[in-house]
Design an enzyme around this catalytic site. Structure first.
Site, short mmCIF file in Angstrom:
data_model
loop_
_atom_site.label_atom_id
_atom_site.label_comp_id
_atom_site.label_asym_id
_atom_site.label_seq_id
_atom_site.Cartn_x
_atom_site.Cartn_y
_atom_site.Cartn_z
N ASN A 137 4.76 35.21 -15.68
CA ASN A 137 3.50 34.71 -15.14
C ASN A 137 2.53 35.83 -14.78
O ASN A 137 1.64 35.64 -13.94
CB ASN A 137 3.74 33.81 -13.90
CG ASN A 137 4.64 32.64 -14.22
OD1 ASN A 137 4.45 31.97 -15.24
ND2 ASN A 137 5.64 32.40 -13.39
N ARG A 138 2.71 36.97 -15.38
CA ARG A 138 1.84 38.14 -15.16
C ARG A 138 1.91 38.67 -13.73
O ARG A 138 1.07 39.47 -13.32
CB ARG A 138 0.38 37.84 -15.53
CG ARG A 138 0.16 37.54 -17.02
CD ARG A 138 0.56 38.72 -17.87
NE ARG A 138 0.24 38.56 -19.28
CZ ARG A 138 1.06 38.10 -20.21
NH1 ARG A 138 2.28 37.71 -19.86
NH2 ARG A 138 0.69 38.00 -21.47
#
Length: 214
Positions: free
Chosen positions: A191-192
């Site tokens: 999810n970065r």
């Protein structure tokens, strides 16, 4: 136009937590370096990007090979009269970066470069193959050259001149030690929300460890 907006990758191979890191960044670098070597998937684990501030005021990056790392810092070798050598002579502040895609890791080093001792440069130069030694003499690195043939003819002349002889290290070729003042470790996460841990050197030579937002 080439639209690359759909190029995406999910990073999920590892994590970097404050509960599992050493107090010294070189120790963590050593751990990561050996883990990448053992995992595989990277042709030259010691390949790094060296960024300097050029005499024209522009930053410039190029890939070189790390040849040694110690508690003092990171060592690479080059032509002192090259563009990077001239840049370092004018501004010794440099940045090194390693990207190891196989384990989704990056290391960024801000540091100050200084020449290593002649004995150290001599020792490494002696370990190189004769062809590499002669190439260091033949090439006026970063200078404009008329053609490939000019370089090849110069190399052939040197091969004849040094046939059966010891090849001395040219005085314009040697090593730099980059002493780090800041080292950032980046570990890709889902999810970065990547892990970024930064070590900053203090005046007493201890390191402050900080987590940065991704």
């Amino acid at each position: 136009m080439s639209d690359l907006s759909d190029y995406r990758k999910s990073y999920e191979k590892s994590e970097l937590l404050e509960t599992n890191i050493p107090e010294d960044p070189i120790a963590l670098f050593k751990r990561w370096f050996h883990e990448v070597e053992a995992f595989g998937g990277v042709d030259e684990v010691n390949a790094m990007t060296v960024a300097t501030i050029g005499l024209d005021g522009f930053p410039k990056s190029r890939v070189v090979l790390l040849k040694q790392y110690t508690y003092e810092g990171f060592v690479f070798y080059t032509n002192y009269q090259s563009e990077k050598g001239r840049s370092i002579a004018a501004n010794a502040n440099v940045c090194l970066s390693f990207f190891w895609h196989s384990l989704e890791r990056q290391v960024i080093v801000k540091g100050v470069a200084e020449k290593v001792g002649d004995n150290q440069s001599d020792g490494y130069f002696e370990s190189r193959p004769d062809g590499s030694k002669l190439g260091a003499i033949a090439s006026n690195q970063s200078e404009v050259v008329g053609s490939r043939a000019v370089l090849e003819d110069k190399l052939k002349a040197l091969e004849t001149a040094f046939a059966g002889k010891e090849i001395p290290r040219p005085s314009h070729w040697g090593g730099y030690l980059v002493k780090p003042v800041e080292v950032e470790f980046w570990q890709g996460r889902a999810n970065r929300l990547h892990d970024r841990i930064r070590y900053r050197l203090q005046q007493d030579h201890s390191w402050v460890i900080e987590r940065l937002a991704p």
